[in-house]
Design an enzyme around this catalytic site. Structure first.
Site, PDB file in Angstrom:
ATOM      1  CG  ASP A 206      20.357  12.407 -12.189  1.00  0.00           C
ATOM      2  OD1 ASP A 206      21.237  12.016 -12.978  1.00  0.00           O
ATOM      3  OD2 ASP A 206      19.148  12.146 -12.345  1.00  0.00           O
ATOM      4  CG  HIS A 208      20.069  14.106 -16.200  1.00  0.00           C
ATOM      5  ND1 HIS A 208      19.111  15.062 -16.470  1.00  0.00           N
ATOM      6  CD2 HIS A 208      19.662  13.500 -15.048  1.00  0.00           C
ATOM      7  CE1 HIS A 208      18.178  15.033 -15.525  1.00  0.00           C
ATOM      8  NE2 HIS A 208      18.495  14.085 -14.662  1.00  0.00           N
ATOM      9  CD  GLU A 232      20.471   9.111 -10.888  1.00  0.00           C
ATOM     10  OE1 GLU A 232      19.611   8.935 -11.772  1.00  0.00           O
ATOM     11  OE2 GLU A 232      20.182   9.485  -9.728  1.00  0.00           O
ATOM     12  CD  GLU A 258      17.690   7.822 -15.161  1.00  0.00           C
ATOM     13  OE1 GLU A 258      17.040   8.491 -15.976  1.00  0.00           O
ATOM     14  OE2 GLU A 258      18.140   8.279 -14.096  1.00  0.00           O
ATOM     15  CG  HIS A 308      14.963   6.310 -12.333  1.00  0.00           C
ATOM     16  ND1 HIS A 308      13.930   6.208 -13.240  1.00  0.00           N
ATOM     17  CD2 HIS A 308      15.434   7.567 -12.453  1.00  0.00           C
ATOM     18  CE1 HIS A 308      13.785   7.350 -13.889  1.00  0.00           C
ATOM     19  NE2 HIS A 308      14.681   8.204 -13.426  1.00  0.00           N
TER      20      HIS A 308
END
Length: 391
Positions: A206, A208, A232, A258, A308
């Site tokens: 991930d 972000h 991600e 998400e 998510h």
């Protein structure tokens, strides 16, 4: 049957504040739900209160109508709005299933599968060796799918601040250059993870939204030998065209979703083939109603769904009940750690259980768990969790 009240309680949940909702009716049937945010506790509470006023006096069986009214009558959209809608929508699904004495998955079309695969997290930590130890701990707990955050960017992070200074500054924007040593560090971390986990354990990363398109492509090239299930949010989530470019240049599947606000927020990413894995959050995107629509859109584009879901037992139950019914479901996120499970057992009766990396689908009425309101009320929210935060 008419709705007589919408009640809510916010409570501390270890690193964020959870919101619990109960919809009551004149027939004595209630529906319950949970949403969470690492920011904006009072904002979400105000949204739930205002949106809940609309429901009082209404027929709780009209879920689709209520979803439409709550969204359209708000005029302005966005994920903060749909978090409030999620709280009410999921509680309505729970209420209707309980009124009929069936699990929510029965109302959604019935089971497509008997087990819902679930993945967990491992911290990136300070060194590749410590990261490998984190991986080993998750494997020993029975998980076969593990996600981490960007090494160098994150070691140990709370909702408020980096508890240890990150090697890459927390406020570095995606347009700033990355140091050359970062690429070697990525290789060292994921080589250590693969050496510990072996070739068949599912690994994910991930980001972000912290990288530029160019750096995201270079990251994908660096990670290609390690066979990740997906990368991600490699670039800021707002730009479907940026993500599409990364997807076209990466052999590793790219995931996002998400922060989508219902199916309208998801559509540009799915229709433009920007992602291979869709990640709506059933507690954020507008609830089960919106998530089911997103999953249907994803299926038409050959895209799988991996929810998510870094939150608690009722949010997890909503995601997993829906996941059990979807033909294009891949797996669901979970935040099942010893620290988090304390809150699962404290706040709910009959929380869902994960063993050997799966939730076995049950036929318990509604979403399954029940709120322990007396216990929830003893643990008020911590508003220091809402102080700015980490990227």
């Amino acid at each position: 049957m008419k709705i007589t009240a919408v009640r809510q309680w916010a409570a501390e949940f270890g690193y964020y504040n959870a919101h619990y909702v109960r919809i009551e009716t004149d027939a004595g049937v209630v529906g319950e739900s949970e949403v969470g945010m690492r920011r904006r506790t009072r904002t979400v509470a105000a949204l739930i209160e205002e949106l809940g006023e609309y429901l009082v006096g209404k027929d709780p069986t009209r879920i689709e109508q209520h979803f439409e009214r709550l969204y359209r009558d708000s005029f302005l959209g966005g994920t903060l709005l749909t978090i409030g809608i999620s709280a009410l929508d999921n509680a309505l699904w729970d209420l209707n299933a309980r009124d009929l004495g069936v699990p929510v998955h029965r109302l959604l079309g019935g089971k497509f599968r008997d087990e819902v695969p679930v993945y967990t997290h491992a911290r990136a930590t300070e060194t590749p060796e410590l990261f490998a130890a984190e991986i080993r701990d998750r494997l020993d707990s029975g998980f076969r799918a593990i996600k981490t955050t960007l090494p160098g960017f994150y070691t140990k992070v709370s909702s408020v601040h980096h508890e240890q200074p990150a090697a890459i500054p927390a406020r570095l924007t995606e347009t700033e250059p990355l140091p050359n040593w970062f690429w070697s560090l990525i290789t060292e971390y994921f080589q250590a993870a693969r050496d510990e986990a072996g070739p068949d354990v599912t690994l994910m990363l991930d980001c972000h939204g912290r990288l530029s398109v160019a750096n995201a492509v270079r990251l994908a090239e660096t990670l290609e030998p390690f066979g990740l299930a997906f990368i991600e949010e490699p670039v800021p989530y707002e730009r479907a065209d940026w993500l599409r470019e990364v997807s076209q240049r990466s052999s590793t599947p790219i995931a996002t979703g998400e922060r989508w606000a219902n199916h309208y927020g998801a559509a540009p990413f799915l229709e433009n083939h920007a992602v291979s894995v869709a990640q709506p959050d059933v507690a954020w995107c507008g609830g089960i109603t919106a998530a089911k629509r997103i999953a249907a859109l994803a299926e038409t584009q050959g895209v799988s769904v991996a929810f998510h879901n870094p939150f608690g037992p009722l949010a997890s139950a909503a995601a997993w009940q829906l996941g059990a019914t979807l033909p294009n479901f891949l797996m669901s996120e979970s935040m099942i750690t010893p620290e988090q499970l304390v809150f699962w057992d404290r706040y709910l009766e009959n929380p869902p259980r994960v063993e050997n990396g799966v939730w076995v689908v049950t036929d318990d009425p509604g979403l399954g768990p029940r709120l322990r309101v007396d216990e929830i009320s003893k643990h008020p929210p911590r508003y220091d969790y809402d102080r700015n935060g980490t990227r």
